[in-house]
Design an enzyme around this catalytic site. Structure first.
Site, PDB file in Angstrom:
ATOM      1  N   ASN A   9     -20.623 -60.465   9.027  1.00  0.00           N
ATOM      2  CA  ASN A   9     -19.543 -61.422   9.259  1.00  0.00           C
ATOM      3  C   ASN A   9     -19.427 -62.243   7.983  1.00  0.00           C
ATOM      4  O   ASN A   9     -20.210 -63.160   7.762  1.00  0.00           O
ATOM      5  CB  ASN A   9     -19.893 -62.303  10.469  1.00  0.00           C
ATOM      6  CG  ASN A   9     -18.891 -63.429  10.662  1.00  0.00           C
ATOM      7  OD1 ASN A   9     -17.818 -63.431  10.060  1.00  0.00           O
ATOM      8  ND2 ASN A   9     -19.248 -64.393  11.504  1.00  0.00           N
ATOM      9  N   LYS A  11     -17.192 -64.307   7.111  1.00  0.00           N
ATOM     10  CA  LYS A  11     -16.589 -65.639   7.301  1.00  0.00           C
ATOM     11  C   LYS A  11     -15.569 -65.901   6.181  1.00  0.00           C
ATOM     12  O   LYS A  11     -14.913 -64.966   5.738  1.00  0.00           O
ATOM     13  CB  LYS A  11     -17.683 -66.714   7.365  1.00  0.00           C
ATOM     14  CG  LYS A  11     -18.803 -66.334   8.351  1.00  0.00           C
ATOM     15  CD  LYS A  11     -19.748 -67.454   8.665  1.00  0.00           C
ATOM     16  CE  LYS A  11     -20.804 -66.969   9.653  1.00  0.00           C
ATOM     17  NZ  LYS A  11     -21.678 -68.039  10.125  1.00  0.00           N
ATOM     18  N   HIS A  94     -16.170 -66.416  17.933  1.00  0.00           N
ATOM     19  CA  HIS A  94     -17.333 -66.911  17.182  1.00  0.00           C
ATOM     20  C   HIS A  94     -17.470 -68.418  17.430  1.00  0.00           C
ATOM     21  O   HIS A  94     -16.473 -69.120  17.582  1.00  0.00           O
ATOM     22  CB  HIS A  94     -17.148 -66.624  15.687  1.00  0.00           C
ATOM     23  CG  HIS A  94     -18.396 -66.894  14.901  1.00  0.00           C
ATOM     24  ND1 HIS A  94     -18.746 -68.159  14.498  1.00  0.00           N
ATOM     25  CD2 HIS A  94     -19.373 -66.062  14.474  1.00  0.00           C
ATOM     26  CE1 HIS A  94     -19.903 -68.088  13.852  1.00  0.00           C
ATOM     27  NE2 HIS A  94     -20.309 -66.834  13.825  1.00  0.00           N
ATOM     28  N   GLU A  96     -17.959 -70.783  15.518  1.00  0.00           N
ATOM     29  CA  GLU A  96     -17.204 -71.608  14.562  1.00  0.00           C
ATOM     30  C   GLU A  96     -15.739 -71.721  14.998  1.00  0.00           C
ATOM     31  O   GLU A  96     -15.096 -72.751  14.796  1.00  0.00           O
ATOM     32  CB  GLU A  96     -17.337 -71.020  13.153  1.00  0.00           C
ATOM     33  CG  GLU A  96     -18.738 -71.271  12.589  1.00  0.00           C
ATOM     34  CD  GLU A  96     -19.248 -70.213  11.641  1.00  0.00           C
ATOM     35  OE1 GLU A  96     -18.458 -69.399  11.141  1.00  0.00           O
ATOM     36  OE2 GLU A  96     -20.480 -70.200  11.393  1.00  0.00           O
ATOM     37  N   GLU A 166     -25.281 -65.297  19.927  1.00  0.00           N
ATOM     38  CA  GLU A 166     -25.577 -66.112  18.747  1.00  0.00           C
ATOM     39  C   GLU A 166     -25.884 -67.550  19.150  1.00  0.00           C
ATOM     40  O   GLU A 166     -24.961 -68.345  19.376  1.00  0.00           O
ATOM     41  CB  GLU A 166     -24.384 -66.110  17.789  1.00  0.00           C
ATOM     42  CG  GLU A 166     -24.029 -64.736  17.255  1.00  0.00           C
ATOM     43  CD  GLU A 166     -23.301 -64.832  15.921  1.00  0.00           C
ATOM     44  OE1 GLU A 166     -23.762 -64.212  14.964  1.00  0.00           O
ATOM     45  OE2 GLU A 166     -22.292 -65.557  15.837  1.00  0.00           O
ATOM     46  N   GLY A 172     -26.812 -69.893  10.396  1.00  0.00           N
ATOM     47  CA  GLY A 172     -26.771 -70.486   9.062  1.00  0.00           C
ATOM     48  C   GLY A 172     -27.831 -71.546   8.822  1.00  0.00           C
ATOM     49  O   GLY A 172     -27.792 -72.256   7.828  1.00  0.00           O
ATOM     50  N   SER A 213     -29.167 -66.216  11.545  1.00  0.00           N
ATOM     51  CA  SER A 213     -30.201 -66.139  10.506  1.00  0.00           C
ATOM     52  C   SER A 213     -31.003 -64.839  10.551  1.00  0.00           C
ATOM     53  O   SER A 213     -32.197 -64.821  10.244  1.00  0.00           O
ATOM     54  CB  SER A 213     -31.136 -67.355  10.567  1.00  0.00           C
ATOM     55  OG  SER A 213     -30.395 -68.546  10.361  1.00  0.00           O
TER      56      SER A 213
HETATM   57  P1  PGA Z   1     -25.965 -66.326   9.832  1.00  0.00           P
HETATM   58  O1  PGA Z   1     -24.554 -66.235  10.611  1.00  0.00           O
HETATM   59  O2  PGA Z   1     -26.510 -64.931   9.758  1.00  0.00           O
HETATM   60  O3  PGA Z   1     -25.590 -66.880   8.480  1.00  0.00           O
HETATM   61  O4  PGA Z   1     -26.818 -67.244  10.617  1.00  0.00           O
HETATM   62  C1  PGA Z   1     -24.408 -65.396  11.725  1.00  0.00           C
HETATM   63  C2  PGA Z   1     -23.024 -65.563  12.283  1.00  0.00           C
HETATM   64  O5  PGA Z   1     -22.513 -66.679  12.315  1.00  0.00           O
HETATM   65  O6  PGA Z   1     -22.392 -64.578  12.721  1.00  0.00           O
END
Ligand code: PGA
Length: 249
Positions: A9, A11, A94, A96, A166, A172, A213
């Site tokens: 992803n 982003k 997601h 976000e 998630e 992140g 992560s």
């Molecule tokens: P990350 O993000 O691997 O940077 O934690 C995962 C995601 O948001 O899909």
């Protein structure tokens, strides 16, 4: 059975130049991967990414899709537009998008239904906040997110659905859920799907990823857990070498 699926992803990262450099490096590194490998890229890079990965084992994904066929929805992108560029997967809901862009369980459901109707495979994201994890409310919250996302989804379509679990507190942050936590929480989601559809489809057909992560260091242990069918990878998908190590855990 359930073929592992590792999806990047990106982003809001990577210009066109970055996209070309990253995919050029990535293609040979994952050529012999056993897992299904997907890159979900910003809309502006979809065409270029699609051209670069043609004939490789990397599949193309987008980061969102609108539910309407077409019309006055400034800033939105339709399923048909994505399909025309060779997109196969699309991330939906997601955290976000839920947090910053007003995405709700209802819009997640609409996007999921349209994706399936048009022939895109949705990667439907669910996850709880740290507060919800600590209070113990996460079970009910994840069950509700799962049920609401799947309203109206036919049993025969479950093979085209991927759920990404998630935990928001792990995205992140460098903090991963423990292997056991991730596994047990995915089992909660799978059991919910079993109760909504059937045990057999939940166990044999539906793929559920872990995301948050996940990286070259922790991927093997996470993927060794029986419930975890893959990963949705943010930060570690932005470097070809790191992402290839995750894909080839
Ligand atoms: P990350 O993000 O691997 O940077 O934690 C995962 C995601 O948001 O899909």
């Amino acid at each position: 059975m359930r073929k592992p699926i590792i999806a990047g992803n990106w982003k809001m990262n990577n210009t066109m130049a970055d996209t070309k450099a990253l995919l050029t490096d990535l293609i040979p590194l994952v050529a012999d991967a056993n897992a299904e490998c997907v890159v979900c890229v910003p809309y502006t890079n979809i065409y270029a990414a699609g051209e670069l990965i043609k004939g490789t084992n990397i599949k193309l994904g987008a980061e969102n899709v609108h539910w309407a066929d077409k019309g006055a929805f400034t800033g939105e992108i339709s399923a048909e537009m994505l399909l025309e560029l060779g997109v196969e997967y699309v991330i939906i809901g997601h955290s976000e998008r839920r947090q910053f862009f007003g995405e709700t369980d209802e819009t997640v459901n609409k996007r999921t239904l349209t994706s399936l109707a048009k022939g895109l495979k949705p990667i439907v994201c669910v996850g709880e906040s740290l507060e919800e994890r600590q209070s113990g409310a996460y079970t009910a919250i994840l069950e509700a997110q799962t049920e609401k996302a799947l309203v109206g989804v036919d049993k025969t379509d479950l093979c085209n659905v991927v759920i990404a679990y998630e935990p928001i507190w792990a995205i992140g942050t460098g903090v991963t859920a423990t292997n056991q936590e991730a596994n047990d929480t995915i089992a909660i989601i799978r059991n919910k799907v079993a109760s909504l559809y059937c045990r057999d489809c939940a166990d044999n057909v539906l793929r559920i990823q872990y995301g948050g992560s996940m990286n070259p260091k922790n991927v093997a242990d996470l993927m060794a857990m029986p419930e975890i069918d893959g990963g949705l990878i943010g930060g570690a998908s932005l470097k070809a070498e790191d992402f290839s190590k995750v894909v080839k855990y």
